[in-house]
Design an enzyme around this catalytic site. Structure first.
Site, mmCIF file in Angstrom:
data_model
loop_
_atom_site.group_PDB
_atom_site.id
_atom_site.type_symbol
_atom_site.label_atom_id
_atom_site.label_comp_id
_atom_site.label_asym_id
_atom_site.label_seq_id
_atom_site.Cartn_x
_atom_site.Cartn_y
_atom_site.Cartn_z
ATOM 1 N N PRO A 73 -0.277 3.636 13.819
ATOM 2 C CA PRO A 73 -0.779 4.974 14.172
ATOM 3 C C PRO A 73 0.237 5.880 14.866
ATOM 4 O O PRO A 73 -0.057 7.038 15.112
ATOM 5 C CB PRO A 73 -1.947 4.650 15.117
ATOM 6 N N GLY A 74 1.442 5.367 15.206
ATOM 7 C CA GLY A 74 2.469 6.280 15.699
ATOM 8 C C GLY A 74 3.064 5.943 17.065
ATOM 9 O O GLY A 74 3.797 6.754 17.638
ATOM 10 N N ALA A 75 2.771 4.738 17.570
ATOM 11 C CA ALA A 75 3.256 4.396 18.915
ATOM 12 C C ALA A 75 4.785 4.267 18.969
ATOM 13 O O ALA A 75 5.424 4.755 19.909
ATOM 14 C CB ALA A 75 2.599 3.109 19.406
ATOM 15 N N TRP A 76 5.372 3.627 17.956
ATOM 16 C CA TRP A 76 6.844 3.519 17.948
ATOM 17 C C TRP A 76 7.467 4.900 17.843
ATOM 18 O O TRP A 76 8.481 5.184 18.473
ATOM 19 C CB TRP A 76 7.317 2.619 16.785
ATOM 20 N N ASP B 73 4.266 6.036 6.459
ATOM 21 C CA ASP B 73 3.259 4.969 6.328
ATOM 22 C C ASP B 73 2.398 5.204 5.095
ATOM 23 O O ASP B 73 2.247 6.328 4.634
ATOM 24 C CB ASP B 73 2.362 4.894 7.563
ATOM 25 N N VAL C 131 7.380 3.102 1.758
ATOM 26 C CA VAL C 131 8.790 3.044 2.175
ATOM 27 C C VAL C 131 9.696 2.581 1.040
ATOM 28 O O VAL C 131 10.868 2.950 0.981
ATOM 29 C CB VAL C 131 8.935 2.117 3.414
ATOM 30 N N ASP D 199 8.404 -1.631 11.737
ATOM 31 C CA ASP D 199 7.365 -2.511 12.260
ATOM 32 C C ASP D 199 6.354 -2.746 11.134
ATOM 33 O O ASP D 199 5.209 -3.099 11.376
ATOM 34 C CB ASP D 199 6.711 -1.833 13.471
ATOM 35 N N LYS E 275 10.778 -5.920 11.813
ATOM 36 C CA LYS E 275 9.854 -7.006 12.091
ATOM 37 C C LYS E 275 9.783 -7.937 10.900
ATOM 38 O O LYS E 275 9.794 -7.484 9.752
ATOM 39 C CB LYS E 275 8.458 -6.415 12.346
HETATM 40 N N1 SAM Z 1 4.759 0.543 14.769
HETATM 41 C C1 SAM Z 1 3.413 1.078 14.569
HETATM 42 C C2 SAM Z 1 2.987 1.722 15.864
HETATM 43 O O1 SAM Z 1 3.616 1.434 16.885
HETATM 44 O O2 SAM Z 1 2.052 2.538 15.873
HETATM 45 C C3 SAM Z 1 2.454 -0.004 14.095
HETATM 46 C C4 SAM Z 1 2.769 -0.460 12.676
HETATM 47 S S1 SAM Z 1 1.577 -1.529 11.929
HETATM 48 C C5 SAM Z 1 1.903 -3.073 12.739
HETATM 49 C C6 SAM Z 1 2.241 -1.806 10.320
HETATM 50 C C7 SAM Z 1 2.128 -0.630 9.370
HETATM 51 O O3 SAM Z 1 2.947 -0.856 8.205
HETATM 52 C C8 SAM Z 1 0.717 -0.391 8.825
HETATM 53 O O4 SAM Z 1 0.245 0.850 9.275
HETATM 54 C C9 SAM Z 1 0.900 -0.389 7.294
HETATM 55 O O5 SAM Z 1 0.134 0.582 6.636
HETATM 56 C C10 SAM Z 1 2.384 -0.087 7.163
HETATM 57 N N2 SAM Z 1 2.973 -0.452 5.866
HETATM 58 C C11 SAM Z 1 2.867 -1.627 5.205
HETATM 59 N N3 SAM Z 1 3.528 -1.571 4.042
HETATM 60 C C12 SAM Z 1 4.090 -0.338 3.936
HETATM 61 C C13 SAM Z 1 4.888 0.328 2.964
HETATM 62 N N4 SAM Z 1 5.273 -0.287 1.830
HETATM 63 N N5 SAM Z 1 5.257 1.603 3.206
HETATM 64 C C14 SAM Z 1 4.885 2.226 4.341
HETATM 65 N N6 SAM Z 1 4.131 1.650 5.299
HETATM 66 C C15 SAM Z 1 3.735 0.389 5.105
#
Ligand code: SAM
Length: 196
Positions: free
Chosen positions: A33-36, A65, A83, A107, A147
Site C-alpha cells: 500500500p505504499g509504506a516503503w 504495483d 514490474v 518488496d 526481498k
Molecule cells: N513494500 C510494500 C509497503 O511497504 O507498503 C508492501 C509490498 S507487499 C509485501 C508485496 C506487493 O508486491 C503486493 O502489493 C503485490 O501486489 C506486489 N506484486 C507482486 N507481483 C508483482 C508484479 N509482478 N508487479 C508489481 N507488483 C507486484
C-alpha cells in the site's frame, strides 16, 4: 504514520547502509500500500519537506504495483502495472530524471500458495527479472534491495546478482519475523554487463 509495518524493515536497512540520499531517484517495486515509498519519499526528499535544510536536493520516487496504490505526496505511482512488463519499463524511462534510478527497491511477493518450494521459485523468478530492469534503468554504482524467500534457488539469484554488482549481501532485518523464510539481498555498486 506508516501505511504498513513493512516500513520498519526498510528504515532498518537504510539506517544501516544509507542507500537513500536526498536528491536521488528510487524505483519501488511491489509498492502497495505504499509504506516503503513513504520511507523513500522522506529520505530522498521528493516531497520537498526535509526538515531544516531547504537547500537539500529533491529526489524522485516511482512506485509500481499490480494493485492500486493510494496517492502519496512526493511519489509517482504506476498502479495496475506489472514490474516484469516492458510497458512498465518504458514508462519508468520517461518518469525518471535522465531515465536513471540510483536505487531499485523490491518488496514484491507473489500471492503465496502455501507450497513453499513453489512460492520460493516464483519469487526468485520475479527477483531475476529485476536484473533485466536494472540493465535498463539502474545508474552505474547504483543499488538494489530485493526481498526473497530462502530456498534452493537463492544461490542462483545471489550468483546472478554478483555478476553485475560488486557487493552482494544477505540481510534479515530485526523487523522481519524470525520464523519466516523472508530475507533481503542488498546488492551494491552496479556495473552494467558488457555485451560480447
Ligand atoms: N513494500 C510494500 C509497503 O511497504 O507498503 C508492501 C509490498 S507487499 C509485501 C508485496 C506487493 O508486491 C503486493 O502489493 C503485490 O501486489 C506486489 N506484486 C507482486 N507481483 C508483482 C508484479 N509482478 N508487479 C508489481 N507488483 C507486484
Amino acid at each position: 504514520n506508516f501505511r504498513c509495518r513493512s516500513a520498519f524493515k526498510l528504515l532498518e536497512i537504510d539506517n544501516k547502509f544509507r542507500l537513500l540520499q536526498p536528491g536521488w531517484s528510487v524505483v519501488d517495486c511491489g509498492a502497495a500500500p505504499g509504506a516503503w515509498s513513504q520511507v523513500a519519499v522522506q529520505r530522498v526528499n521528493s516531497a520537498r519537506t526535509a526538515e531544516g535544510d531547504a537547500a537539500l536536493p529533491h529526489g524522485t520516487v516511482v512506485g509500481i504495483d499490480l494493485l492500486n496504490i493510494p496517492p502519496l505526496d512526493g511519489a509517482h505511482f504506476l498502479s495496475s502495472h506489472d514490474v516484469t512488463d516492458h510497458v512498465t519499463h518504458t514508462k519508468l524511462l520517461e518518469l525518471l530524471p535522465n531515465g536513471r534510478a540510483h536505487v531499485i527497491l523490491s518488496d514484491m511477493a507473489p500471492n503465496a500458495s502455501g507450497f513453499h518450494e513453489m512460492d520460493h521459485e516464483k519469487l526468485i523468478t520475479m527477483c531475476l527479472s529485476l536484473i533485466d530492469l536494472a540493465e535498463k534503468i539502474l545508474q552505474p554504482g547504483g543499488s538494489l534491495v530485493c526481498k526473497y524467500w530462502d530456498g534452493i534457488l537463492a544461490h542462483k539469484l545471489q550468483k546472478k546478482l554478483s555478476s553485475v554488482f560488486s557487493s552482494v549481501q544477505t540481510l534479515k532485518p530485526n523487523a522481519s519475523r524470525k520464523d519466516s523464510a523472508e530475507r533481503y539481498f542488498l546488492a551494491r555498486m552496479y556495473r552494467k554487463p558488457v555485451k560480447g
